[in-house]
Every structure is written in C-alpha cells, then in structure tokens.
Design a protein around this motif. Structure first.
Motif, PDB file in Angstrom:
ATOM      1  N   ASP A   1      -6.116  -4.148  -2.584  1.00  0.00           N
ATOM      2  CA  ASP A   1      -5.429  -4.392  -3.852  1.00  0.00           C
ATOM      3  C   ASP A   1      -5.859  -3.381  -4.907  1.00  0.00           C
ATOM      4  N   LEU A   2      -7.163  -3.153  -5.004  1.00  0.00           N
ATOM      5  CA  LEU A   2      -7.668  -2.212  -6.006  1.00  0.00           C
ATOM      6  C   LEU A   2      -7.209  -0.799  -5.701  1.00  0.00           C
ATOM      7  N   CYS A   3      -7.300  -0.375  -4.444  1.00  0.00           N
ATOM      8  CA  CYS A   3      -6.905   0.989  -4.104  1.00  0.00           C
ATOM      9  C   CYS A   3      -5.421   1.217  -4.382  1.00  0.00           C
ATOM     10  N   LEU A   4      -4.572   0.241  -4.059  1.00  0.00           N
ATOM     11  CA  LEU A   4      -3.144   0.373  -4.355  1.00  0.00           C
ATOM     12  C   LEU A   4      -2.903   0.396  -5.864  1.00  0.00           C
ATOM     13  N   HIS A   5      -3.685  -0.392  -6.605  1.00  0.00           N
ATOM     14  CA  HIS A   5      -3.570  -0.363  -8.070  1.00  0.00           C
ATOM     15  C   HIS A   5      -3.910   1.026  -8.608  1.00  0.00           C
ATOM     16  N   LEU A   6      -4.939   1.662  -8.066  1.00  0.00           N
ATOM     17  CA  LEU A   6      -5.322   2.995  -8.534  1.00  0.00           C
ATOM     18  C   LEU A   6      -4.231   4.020  -8.214  1.00  0.00           C
TER      19      LEU A   6
END
Length: 324
Positions: A165-170
């Motif tokens: 989730d965090l990597c896709l957000h970045l």
C-alpha cells in the motif's frame, strides 16, 4: 525523465516479503509500462545475508549505495531489542540529510526511530508492535490503526501487505494515479485500500465469518457515473443505512458517503491524467454533477485543483511530480 533510484537496505535476518513488496513495485519491469524506477539492494557488508525464510541472499552493494539513492527503503528490522549497527544508522541519517526519501516497512520503523528521524513526528508499524514502538521511543507519535503515513521526507507503514500500500502510494505521489493503477493492475491489487489496520487485528465472533462488503463495493465502483446515494448502497447490500454505516466503519474505517466520494475523486484523477475531457464532462462521468462540485471535493482530497493536477500528471505533462 531521470530514473528515480530506490535502494533497499537489507538487515539480517531479512524478511523476504517486506523486501519483495518494494522490489515488486519499484523493481519489476512490466510490458507496455515505462520504467521510472531503478531498484537496488545493499547491506552493511556485501555478501551472504540470512533471511527469515531459511535461505541466504547474496547482496553485492554496500552502504555506499545509499549515498546515491533518491529513496531509501528499510524493509523490516527483526532485532528490535538490539541497537542497529552504528554504520547503518549513520548511513541512513546521511542519506536523509542529503534529501533522500526514507521509507520504513513494518518493523523498519524501529530503525528510523533509532536514527532519530521520527522524533516528534507521526509514524506507524504493525499493530502487534505499535505499543512497543511507543514505549521504547516516547518522542514518536505512534498511530497503531494506520496503514501508512507519508510525511514527505519520511514514510512508515504497517506490516506485510501494507508495505505494498505504501509503495503504491509513493508511486502515485511521484507519477500520478493512472501510473500507480497500472502497476496495481499487474499485481492484481487494489491501487488504494480504505480503512486502518486494526480491522485485520480484530477477530470475528467464533463460528461466524465477517460480513464482506466486497460485492457492494464492486457494484458501486462500476456505477460511479450514476447518482448513487448511501441509501442505494444499503439497498444493494440488503441492509439498513445504519447497519451499512456500521459495517463500513468496522471494515473500512470510513463512512459509506466518504468511501463513495473517494472513489469518484480517484476516477476523476485517472480521467484528468489519461484524457483531454473538459472538467465539466469529467464531473458528470464520475457522478459529481458539476465542475464546481468536482473542484471543491478534488481540492479537499488531493490538495490541488483539477487544472493543476492535469498540468502535473496529464499525458502531455511528462507524468512526473514537479519539483518542490
């Protein structure tokens, strides 16, 4: 466009899944999708690094790789009770001072806390370790129910899948919602998950599985162009509006109306990136009825006007986030 260099710092014994989250999002080459990241792995000492999965991985780069990273990823730190090696802490601090974005997945937040990068700042980690993080580092404002927190220069995530989730957000922050959605589609992942992580920590009553909202969410997502209301969602789910609101709060951490609005704004982002349609037309297509209504909700959620967003991420813009 200059390729963004992401370097993951592995620490023995390395969690293979947390490392794979970053590698899959930033390091996998996908047909038809331009490569906008370069992914590398480094360790304090190049060579064999043991993993939690029982095998060793061979890492060729040392800490000097962090000196040229645009983003540094800490994919977990298993020895919570031990201080991290001084050389590792120093390299992470220097990368951060130089301007590299520093990202921790799951227990990697403990290492960032040791480096002092989370002092008097918000952070999260796996719900099971949140109390320990708060107790050991009282200056850190720990949020145990958050999937990820992005402060710009530093970001932290909850455990395992929240790292994706965090990597896709970045990626979404760097290159827009459409590019991130393409990566998520290849991964068979939702580009954005609603709610917090405690929904996954709570146990359903014995013998009764949790009542999933998946069917009604999919139904609504296909009909954003229609004037859907919370009552429509409740009728589709066969529930009263009050019961539906309770299910949304339990499973997603948001109200049905808020979830529906987020889907409409996300759909508007994709149309602004991928088409030349007027804002008025986009507003109608995503069910927000007017350009005025779209601008108001878009600015509230994205903190930019539709026109500014299109200039930054539209297909004629080059597709990268403008410099701060």
């Amino acid at each position: 466009m200059r390729v963004h260099r992401v370097v993951a710092l592995v620490l023995p014994p390395q969690s293979t899944f947390e490392l794979a989250c970053a590698a899959e999002v930033f390091g996998t080459r996908r047909p038809g999708l331009p490569a906008r990241y370069e992914f590398e792995v480094c360790a304090e000492r190049p060579g064999a690094v043991p993993t939690l999965a029982g095998y060793q991985m061979v890492v060729h780069q040392g800490l000097s790789a962090l000196a040229v990273a645009d983003t540094v990823v800490i994919p977990g730190w298993q020895r919570l009770e031990q201080p991290a090696p001084p050389a590792v802490i120093d390299a992470v601090r220097q990368a951060h001072r130089r301007g590299a974005r520093t990202v921790a997945i799951c227990s990697g937040a403990f290492l960032l806390a040791q480096a002092g990068l989370l002092d008097n700042r918000r952070a999260t980690t796996h719900w099971r370790m949140a109390a320990e993080l708060a107790a050991r580092f009282p200056d850190v404002q720990v949020e145990p129910d958050t999937l990820y927190i992005d402060l710009g220069d530093v970001a932290t995530s909850a455990g395992t899948a929240a790292g994706i989730d965090l990597c896709l957000h970045l990626v979404r922050a760097d290159h827009g919602a459409a590019y991130a959605a393409q990566i998520a589609r290849h991964m068979i992942m939702p580009p954005h998950r609603e709610g917090g992580q405690l929904q996954y920590a709570m146990q359903a009553p014995a013998g009764r599985p949790p009542d999933s909202l998946a069917a009604v969410l999919d139904w609504a997502a296909e009909r954003l162009h229609e004037p859907l209301t919370v009552d429509d969602l409740a009728a589709r789910a066969g529930l009263s509006p009050r019961t539906l609101a309770r299910r949304f709060a339990d499973q997603l951490g948001v109200s049905p109306g808020r979830w529906l609005l987020r889907q409409r704004v996300t759909a508007a982002q994709a149309l602004l990136e991928e088409s030349d349609l007027p804002v008025e037309t986009i507003a109608i297509r995503v069910g927000l009825s007017s350009a005025t209504n779209l601008r108001r909700h878009f600015h509230s959620m994205v903190h930019a006007t539709p026109a500014t967003y299109r200039r930054s991420f539209g297909r004629h813009s080059g597709g990268s986030r403008p410099s701060d």
